[in-house]
Structures are given as structure tokens and as C-alpha cells.
Design a protein around this motif. Structure first.
Motif, PDB file in Angstrom:
ATOM      1  N   ASN A 122       0.995  -1.303  -0.034  1.00  0.00           N
ATOM      2  CA  ASN A 122       0.094  -0.020  -0.114  1.00  0.00           C
ATOM      3  C   ASN A 122       0.763   1.315   0.123  1.00  0.00           C
ATOM      4  O   ASN A 122       1.948   1.386   0.663  1.00  0.00           O
ATOM      5  CB  ASN A 122      -0.893   0.023   1.123  1.00  0.00           C
ATOM      6  N   ARG A 128       0.417   4.377   0.674  1.00  0.00           N
ATOM      7  CA  ARG A 128       0.447   5.020   1.892  1.00  0.00           C
ATOM      8  C   ARG A 128       1.063   4.799   3.126  1.00  0.00           C
ATOM      9  O   ARG A 128       1.970   5.258   3.824  1.00  0.00           O
ATOM     10  CB  ARG A 128      -1.137   5.418   2.475  1.00  0.00           C
ATOM     11  N   LYS A 129       1.224   3.182   3.200  1.00  0.00           N
ATOM     12  CA  LYS A 129       1.773   2.517   4.309  1.00  0.00           C
ATOM     13  C   LYS A 129       3.441   2.685   4.038  1.00  0.00           C
ATOM     14  O   LYS A 129       4.223   2.858   4.908  1.00  0.00           O
ATOM     15  CB  LYS A 129       1.357   1.222   4.114  1.00  0.00           C
TER      16      LYS A 129
END
Length: 213
Positions: free
Chosen positions: A145, A147-148
Motif C-alpha cells: 500500500n 500510503r503505508k
């Protein structure tokens, strides 16, 4: 022996590393080592410590704040470049032909490290040569991901840069005269120390291979 020290000094002299190409050359090296698959051999760890030393002794003409922020930015952008490369190539990366600058076992090493530590591999991996280069590439391959990835990328770059650069900076501030006099010995020591994780990883891999045969 004298020729060895002369050669070492030419390779690691502040004028060669920092002044010739300067501050920007340092940023390019950090960017390349933290995300371009051919940058795994670059000496990112010891250059961070060296940059801190040179900043403390005013050989590198930038403030410590500018130095830290710039190095962190280079490290973050490097990881983004690695992530993008892994994202674009995907599983095909494992089928890529090996060359002087690319070894499949490096990707496998990053995969194993990532399987063990998860997202924290992007933070902890900053302190290990090769893992530092290939962890973000593998994260792109498995499509972590974004954002992660960004969170771990920023934390990892900030932790790595601040730890090593500030270590060099405070050492340079505390022992300015000694550092200038013994700089070549300090650099040789840094090269040896930062090679230890790579040596340990190689020996563990060799031992593991030997026991399975």
C-alpha cells in the motif's frame, strides 16, 4: 603500504567525495544507493558519518539542518524510485538476467528480510547494505500500500540519516583536531564497520546453503 594509504586517501579524501561535485554528489550517491538496483555497492553508511564529520569541522559548507533535511529527502526519493521500479517490473524482476549490477539473490535476500519484518523492513533495512537498496524495490513488486510505504519510507530515512550523520557531527564537534589528523583512519574504520552487516549476511547465506546440500 604508503601507496595503499595514498590510494585510500584519493578515494576517501573530502575534496574528492564532497568538494568535487560537492554536496550534490553526496545527495546523488544517497539517492542511488537507496533505490536504484545498481546502487547497492555505494558506501551510503560511511558517507553519512563522513558528511557529519565534515559538516562539524566546516569542511562541508552547509548547516547541519540543511544537511540532514537534504539527505533525508534524497533517501526518501531514492526509496520512491525503487518502489516505482519494482511496481513496474513486478514478478518479471525475478526472471531478469543477472549482470554485474544485478543479482537475483539480492532480491531474494530483500524478500526474506521483508517476510520476517514486514513494513518495518523499510526502516530496519536502511542500516543493512543491499537490503537498503532492494527492500523498496521488493515492496513495489508485491505492491505494498503506497500510503503505508510512504510512512515507513519517511521514518526509515529520517532514522538512518539522523543516527549516522549526527553521530559523525557530534564526534567531529567533540574531537575536531583529532578527526582532521586521523581522518583517513576514521574512514577506513567506517568502511570496515559498515561492511560487517554485509559480511554477516553473506556468511549466514553460505552456511545455510552448505547445510542444505
Amino acid at each position: 603500504m604508503e601507496q595503499f594509504w595514498e590510494h585510500l586517501q584519493n578515494l576517501t579524501d573530502a575534496q574528492s567525495i564532497i568538494s568535487k561535485g560537492g554536496f550534490y554528489l553526496l545527495l546523488v550517491v544517497i539517492f542511488a544507493e537507496t533505490g536504484l538496483f545498481f546502487g547497492f555497492f555505494l558506501p551510503g553508511d560511511y558517507l553519512l558519518v563522513l558528511a557529519g564529520l565534515l559538516c562539524a569541522t566546516n569542511i562541508l559548507d552547509v548547516s547541519i539542518v540543511v544537511l540532514l533535511l537534504s539527505l533525508m529527502g534524497a533517501g526518501i526519493l531514492g526509496n520512491y524510485a525503487g518502489y516505482w521500479f519494482g511496481y513496474r517490473t513486478g514478478p518479471m524482476l525475478f526472471k531478469r538476467n543477472e549482470s554485474l549490477f544485478f543479482k537475483k539473490r539480492y532480491v531474494a535476500m530483500a524478500e526474506e528480510f521483508y517476510a520476517k519484518y514486514g513494513g518495518m523492513a523499510l526502516v530496519l533495512g536502511r542500516f543493512f547494505p543491499i537490503i537498503r537498496t532492494f527492500a523498496p524495490i521488493f515492496a513495489g513488486v508485491v505492491k505494498v500500500n503506497f500510503r503505508k510505504f510512504t510512512i515507513f519510507n519517511i521514518i526509515g530515512s529520517a532514522t538512518w540519516v539522523c543516527t549516522l550523520t549526527l553521530a559523525g557531527f557530534f564526534l567531529g564537534k567533540k574531537y575536531p583536531d583529532e578527526i582532521k589528523y586521523y581522518l583517513k583512519y576514521v574512514i577506513l574504520g567506517l568502511i570496515l564497520i559498515t561492511s560487517i552487516p554485509l559480511l554477516i549476511a553473506y556468511l549466514k547465506k553460505a552456511f545455510k546453503t552448505g547445510t542444505t546440500e
